[in-house]
Design a protein around this motif. Sequence first.
Motif, PDB file in Angstrom:
ATOM      1  N   ALA A 143      -0.134   5.913   7.302  1.00 30.72           N
ATOM      2  CA  ALA A 143      -1.179   6.091   8.320  1.00 30.72           C
ATOM      3  C   ALA A 143      -1.966   4.800   8.506  1.00 30.72           C
ATOM      4  N   ARG A 144      -2.267   4.125   7.408  1.00 30.87           N
ATOM      5  CA  ARG A 144      -3.027   2.874   7.488  1.00 30.87           C
ATOM      6  C   ARG A 144      -2.240   1.788   8.219  1.00 30.87           C
ATOM      7  N   LEU A 145      -0.914   1.806   8.015  1.00 32.38           N
ATOM      8  CA  LEU A 145      -0.069   0.773   8.613  1.00 32.38           C
ATOM      9  C   LEU A 145       0.402   1.151  10.016  1.00 32.38           C
ATOM     10  N   GLY A 146       0.078   2.345  10.472  1.00 28.33           N
ATOM     11  CA  GLY A 146       0.494   2.771  11.802  1.00 28.33           C
ATOM     12  C   GLY A 146       1.982   3.002  11.909  1.00 28.33           C
ATOM     13  N   THR A 147       2.589   3.478  10.820  1.00 28.46           N
ATOM     14  CA  THR A 147       4.025   3.735  10.826  1.00 28.46           C
ATOM     15  C   THR A 147       4.294   5.111  10.239  1.00 28.46           C
ATOM     16  N   MET A 149       3.896 -10.541  10.440  1.00 24.52           N
ATOM     17  CA  MET A 149       4.418 -10.006   9.185  1.00 24.52           C
ATOM     18  C   MET A 149       5.310  -8.801   9.453  1.00 24.52           C
ATOM     19  N   THR A 150       6.350  -8.665   8.671  1.00 24.71           N
ATOM     20  CA  THR A 150       7.212  -7.496   8.791  1.00 24.71           C
ATOM     21  C   THR A 150       6.509  -6.282   8.181  1.00 24.71           C
ATOM     22  N   LEU A 151       7.044  -5.102   8.490  1.00 23.15           N
ATOM     23  CA  LEU A 151       6.487  -3.887   7.916  1.00 23.15           C
ATOM     24  C   LEU A 151       6.580  -3.929   6.395  1.00 23.15           C
ATOM     25  N   ASN A 152       7.675  -4.435   5.884  1.00 23.07           N
ATOM     26  CA  ASN A 152       7.852  -4.533   4.433  1.00 23.07           C
ATOM     27  C   ASN A 152       6.777  -5.426   3.815  1.00 23.07           C
ATOM     28  N   GLU A 153       6.496  -6.551   4.462  1.00 24.18           N
ATOM     29  CA  GLU A 153       5.476  -7.472   3.941  1.00 24.18           C
ATOM     30  C   GLU A 153       4.085  -6.853   4.027  1.00 24.18           C
ATOM     31  N   ARG A 154       3.799  -6.159   5.119  1.00 25.68           N
ATOM     32  CA  ARG A 154       2.490  -5.511   5.269  1.00 25.68           C
ATOM     33  C   ARG A 154       2.307  -4.409   4.225  1.00 25.68           C
ATOM     34  N   HIS A 155       3.397  -3.674   3.972  1.00 23.92           N
ATOM     35  CA  HIS A 155       3.315  -2.610   2.972  1.00 23.92           C
ATOM     36  C   HIS A 155       3.102  -3.202   1.574  1.00 23.92           C
ATOM     37  N   ALA A 156       3.799  -4.287   1.262  1.00 24.38           N
ATOM     38  CA  ALA A 156       3.637  -4.926  -0.040  1.00 24.38           C
ATOM     39  C   ALA A 156       2.208  -5.427  -0.225  1.00 24.38           C
ATOM     40  N   GLU A 157       1.635  -6.000   0.825  1.00 26.69           N
ATOM     41  CA  GLU A 157       0.255  -6.489   0.761  1.00 26.69           C
ATOM     42  C   GLU A 157      -0.720  -5.338   0.529  1.00 26.69           C
ATOM     43  N   LEU A 158      -0.496  -4.209   1.215  1.00 29.29           N
ATOM     44  CA  LEU A 158      -1.367  -3.045   1.047  1.00 29.29           C
ATOM     45  C   LEU A 158      -1.227  -2.468  -0.362  1.00 29.29           C
ATOM     46  N   ASN A 177      -0.441  -4.059  -3.086  1.00 29.03           N
ATOM     47  CA  ASN A 177      -1.112  -4.953  -4.029  1.00 29.03           C
ATOM     48  C   ASN A 177      -2.618  -4.755  -3.997  1.00 29.03           C
ATOM     49  N   ALA A 178      -3.156  -4.512  -2.809  1.00 28.62           N
ATOM     50  CA  ALA A 178      -4.600  -4.336  -2.672  1.00 28.62           C
ATOM     51  C   ALA A 178      -5.047  -2.965  -3.154  1.00 28.62           C
ATOM     52  N   GLU A 179      -4.217  -1.937  -2.931  1.00 28.87           N
ATOM     53  CA  GLU A 179      -4.580  -0.564  -3.296  1.00 28.87           C
ATOM     54  C   GLU A 179      -3.370   0.113  -3.952  1.00 28.87           C
ATOM     55  N   PRO A 180      -3.102  -0.203  -5.211  1.00 27.52           N
ATOM     56  CA  PRO A 180      -1.874   0.292  -5.860  1.00 27.52           C
ATOM     57  C   PRO A 180      -1.821   1.812  -6.007  1.00 27.52           C
ATOM     58  N   LYS A 181      -2.954   2.502  -5.952  1.00 27.72           N
ATOM     59  CA  LYS A 181      -2.963   3.954  -6.119  1.00 27.72           C
ATOM     60  C   LYS A 181      -2.892   4.707  -4.790  1.00 27.72           C
ATOM     61  N   LEU A 182      -2.823   3.987  -3.688  1.00 27.35           N
ATOM     62  CA  LEU A 182      -2.771   4.625  -2.374  1.00 27.35           C
ATOM     63  C   LEU A 182      -1.451   5.380  -2.210  1.00 27.35           C
ATOM     64  N   ARG A 183      -1.535   6.650  -1.836  1.00 24.61           N
ATOM     65  CA  ARG A 183      -0.322   7.456  -1.650  1.00 24.61           C
ATOM     66  C   ARG A 183       0.435   6.985  -0.415  1.00 24.61           C
TER      67      ARG A 183
END
Length: 339
Positions: free
Chosen positions: A24-28, A1-10, A12-18
């Motif tokens: 930090a969660r994505l390692g970027t 998955m691209t970084l963009n796709e991983r970020h979109a997935e995150l 969707n799962a946690e819409p309030k995550l700053r």
Amino acid sequence: MTLNERHAELRNAEPKLRIRDAAARLGTTEAALVALDPGAISLRPDWAALIGAMPRVGQIMALTRNDHAVHERHGRFIDVSSGPGHILVLGPDIDLRLFPGRWAYGFALGGERPSIQIFDRDGEAVHKIFAVEATDRDAWAALVAEFAMPVIAAPPETVPSLIPPAEEGLVDATALRDDWRALRDTHDFVTLLRRHKATRRQALALGGDDLALRLAPDAASAALRAAAGVGLPVMIFVGNRSAIQIHTGPVQRLRPSPGGWFNVLDPAFNLHLRETGIAEAWRVVKPTDDGPVTSIELLDTAGSVIGQFFGARKPGQAELTGWRAIVDAVAGEHALLPA
């Protein structure tokens, strides 16, 4: 998955995550995620001109943070100046010391909370400016259009290796204390550290209880509660390697929140302080031509400054006796005994 796709997935799962936490969660890096926003506009890196243009837009909210403290101040950019290696904003509300040598990326974002966000060459957020209800939106749009430019280089996606804490060599404690007692201005303390090749943490440990007394991590919040109780104005400094932001004035609405955070939630000023990230707290006394100046200083595990707390004062003015009394009382209750 691209970084963009991983970020979109995150998202969707946690819409309030700053976004800082998402990075930090994505390692970027945060800058890499901001650059992925389809509405992000890259800004020309003429930093002195960009900050110098901010008075045009009127009221804003300025934000500067580090890992353990977030400083948010509402007001206007006035009295902006720049020189070699620095940009100063010296208004009564927006009070900044900016060091653009490491700045590398600027973006304007739209949406419900338009913002201008500046990042250093490692992709770490340096300073952010948010539009508020009273912002002149036409002037904001014109400023963004003036500084917009095509993306030349994308921010780094890889997080740089952690910088190890500065090595601490041998320091002559007697000479350090003698020079410390001879200080004439609080700003000379950094010069003192360089002269003695000492880290701040090392100097505080060697200073002696009269100059630097170790306190419990909750000493700063205790001092703010005491100051709020009597309406005493304070100065609160929060910064990172490239920016320092200062609030001068009273604090009133103080609240804890989950995760070990202590918060100031006033209309024009918010502070979010993660007390669980405080490795050391110190009562620090610096001699000046105007008399001693007392502060509470907070350090993280690497010895970096999280925040500094003073009584409100200007150069040429003596320290507020009420602030000194508050810090003395806090020190009496929160001093850490030697192991």
